[in-house]
Design an enzyme around this catalytic site. Structure first.
Site, PDB file in Angstrom:
ATOM      1  N   ARG A  96       0.833  -1.206   0.000  1.00  0.00           N
ATOM      2  CA  ARG A  96       0.000   0.000   0.000  1.00  0.00           C
ATOM      3  C   ARG A  96       0.864   1.251   0.000  1.00  0.00           C
ATOM      4  O   ARG A  96       0.506   2.285  -0.561  1.00  0.00           O
ATOM      5  CB  ARG A  96      -0.953   0.014   1.199  1.00  0.00           C
ATOM      6  N   LYS A 151      -7.898   9.114 -17.737  1.00  0.00           N
ATOM      7  CA  LYS A 151      -8.250   9.838 -18.965  1.00  0.00           C
ATOM      8  C   LYS A 151      -7.063   9.843 -19.937  1.00  0.00           C
ATOM      9  O   LYS A 151      -6.590   8.794 -20.300  1.00  0.00           O
ATOM     10  CB  LYS A 151      -8.724  11.247 -18.606  1.00  0.00           C
ATOM     11  N   ASP A 207      -6.598  20.791 -11.056  1.00  0.00           N
ATOM     12  CA  ASP A 207      -6.913  19.528 -11.726  1.00  0.00           C
ATOM     13  C   ASP A 207      -6.709  19.762 -13.217  1.00  0.00           C
ATOM     14  O   ASP A 207      -7.469  20.478 -13.864  1.00  0.00           O
ATOM     15  CB  ASP A 207      -8.362  19.129 -11.413  1.00  0.00           C
ATOM     16  N   TYR A 250     -16.058  18.930 -11.988  1.00  0.00           N
ATOM     17  CA  TYR A 250     -16.493  17.574 -12.357  1.00  0.00           C
ATOM     18  C   TYR A 250     -17.547  17.109 -11.339  1.00  0.00           C
ATOM     19  O   TYR A 250     -17.402  17.340 -10.133  1.00  0.00           O
ATOM     20  CB  TYR A 250     -15.265  16.657 -12.364  1.00  0.00           C
TER      21      TYR A 250
HETATM   22  N1  PLP Z   1     -11.175  15.219 -12.504  1.00  0.00           N
HETATM   23  C1  PLP Z   1     -11.763  15.392 -13.686  1.00  0.00           C
HETATM   24  C2  PLP Z   1     -11.591  16.695 -14.418  1.00  0.00           C
HETATM   25  C3  PLP Z   1     -12.536  14.368 -14.249  1.00  0.00           C
HETATM   26  O1  PLP Z   1     -13.120  14.555 -15.442  1.00  0.00           O
HETATM   27  C4  PLP Z   1     -12.671  13.152 -13.540  1.00  0.00           C
HETATM   28  C5  PLP Z   1     -13.488  12.037 -14.071  1.00  0.00           C
HETATM   29  O2  PLP Z   1     -14.209  12.196 -15.038  1.00  0.00           O
HETATM   30  C6  PLP Z   1     -12.053  13.030 -12.300  1.00  0.00           C
HETATM   31  C7  PLP Z   1     -11.298  14.069 -11.812  1.00  0.00           C
HETATM   32  C8  PLP Z   1     -12.184  11.778 -11.484  1.00  0.00           C
HETATM   33  O3  PLP Z   1     -11.332  10.792 -11.966  1.00  0.00           O
HETATM   34  P1  PLP Z   1     -11.596   9.222 -11.808  1.00  0.00           P
HETATM   35  O4  PLP Z   1     -12.776   8.890 -12.660  1.00  0.00           O
HETATM   36  O5  PLP Z   1     -10.313   8.599 -12.264  1.00  0.00           O
HETATM   37  O6  PLP Z   1     -11.884   8.969 -10.364  1.00  0.00           O
END
Ligand code: PLP
Length: 412
Positions: A73, A223, A198, A126
């Protein structure tokens, strides 16, 4: 990446460049992995082990005293390569990879903020990050203040002596609006507050927020960075001290959201083609956005490098290309979006983004559907009922445009 034995000269002849001189694409393929330490395997091995054995109690103690490479972990050689490579690509001192993008955000917030602290977020996020800051974070006594950061001076009135962090996405999901990282960082830093960005929609191939003054970067590796729609992952990149805290508390005992080494391997493989994929995603998305913009059924299209985009100048300042994400709406609104999407043959109706396959998603339809199981489900601020989000994949631009046109033509 420094190769040391004569044997390595077979495939790494007399390199005079230091790692720092190497370009982004080269580092995305090689940084942080030395085959010499791993039987000269060109691809990094996947260490499927939950724990590590020691030759003596003293050796076990010594490892524990160094912060522990005792258990999977907290340490895994495959995930460690990914952490080093991502940190290098973002220009960060250190990195942490975790099980998903949501795990990255959770690890960040739950490790750095405490009861009584305040978190400032941009008003559009998001959907699940929004759910976390609205539903979960306040339960821990952390006040969340949503601000429109497209006007960075809104920060001035929102920051208090309890503000610990400013968090936003750019490009903003799902609007593809752009926030000015340097402006926001300058205002936050003037009040002694850190900013975390982000950068999932851009990836480090197109945008490196630390170069514009951000303190921390997070990614959903699910992504673009993995890029093939076959693994989940998340990352936090930043200064060594913060990352140490995230590793030692956030991952070890707050979330425990370790990334599987198999996923780390998949993401390392995806990363090797990130540079070239982002070029192609960006070129195709611009062509698709231009085609959508002039279609009579389309009311608006938002793509950062379109001349009509309100934030184009900021986008060009902090991104080298526009990425593959765009949003658009039709004159026929909510119902029109549903009708059009049902007619698509090539583009897949799916959430997620950043894959080789083009994916389209209508937040309003899915939010309405979710209300049956979650009464508080709602669209993020600024997201209209007509908005469709298109993640432009790696198919031929012409094929995507033909698919969109045949679906749109019935709505003229
Ligand atoms: N940040 C953004 C901009 C996203 O579009 C997403 C998911 O669509 C996330 C974070 C969350 O990521 P995860 O789906 O890998 O948990």
């Amino acid at each position: 990446m420094t190769r040391t034995t004569d044997q390595t000269k077979m495939y790494a002849p007399e390199r005079s460049q230091s790692d720092a001189d190497l370009g982004f694409a080269t580092r995305a393929i090689h940084f942080g992995y030395d085959p010499v330490g791993f039987s000269n395997a060109v691809q990094p091995p996947v260490f499927l082990t939950s724990t590590y054995g020691f030759e003596s109690v003293a050796a076990n103690e010594a490892a524990a005293a160094l912060g522990g490479k005792l258990y999977a972990r907290e340490y895994n050689p495959t995930t460690e390569i990914l952490e080093k490579r991502l940190a290098n690509l973002e220009g960060a001192e250190a990195g942490l990879v975790v099980a998903s993008g949501m795990a990255a955000f959770g690890t960040l917030i739950l490790s750095l903020l405490s009861q009584g602290d305040e978190l400032i977020v941009h008003k559009t996020l998001y959907a699940n990050t929004l759910a976390m800051v609205e539903q979960a974070v306040p339960r821990f006594g952390i006040k969340v203040v949503a601000v429109d950061l497209s006007e960075p001076n809104n920060l001035d009135g929102a920051i208090t002596d309890r503000t610990r962090l400013v968090f936003f996405e750019t490009p903003v999901n799902p609007l593809s609006r752009i926030l000015d990282i340097a402006e926001i960082a300058e205002r936050a830093h003037a009040r002694g507050v850190k900013i975390a960005v982000d950068s999932t929609f851009a990836s480090p191939a197109l945008q490196r927020p630390l170069e514009h003054g951000a303190d921390i970067v997070i990614h959903s590796l699910t992504k673009y960075i993995n890029g093939h729609g076959d693994a989940l992952g998340g990352a936090v990149l930043g200064d060594a001290k913060t990352l140490h805290t995230l590793h030692e508390t956030g991952l070890r005992y707050i979330t425990g959201a370790a990334l599987s080494p198999m996923s780390a391997f998949m993401i390392l493989r995806g990363l090797k083609t990130l540079t070239i994929r982002m070029e192609r995603h960006s070129a195709t998305a611009l062509t698709v956005a231009q085609a959508l913009e002039v279609h009579p059924a389309v009311a608006w299209a938002s793509y950062p490098f379109l001349d009509s985009h309100p934030d184009q100048a900021i986008a060009r300042k902090q991104m080298s290309k526009g990425s593959g994400m765009l949003a658009f709406g039709l004159h026929a609104g909510f119902e029109g979006a549903r009708r059009m999407m049902d007619r698509l043959n090539l583009i897949t109706r799916a959430v997620s983004l950043g894959d080789a396959d083009s994916l389209i998603y209508h937040p309003a339809s899915l939010t309405r559907a979710r209300k049956s199981i979650r009464k508080d489900a709602h669209l993020a601020d600024g997201v209209g009922e007509d908005l469709m989000r298109l993640s432009v994949g790696l198919e031929d631009a012409e094929d995507l445009i033909v698919d969109l046109r045949q679906a749109l033509d019935v709505l003229r």
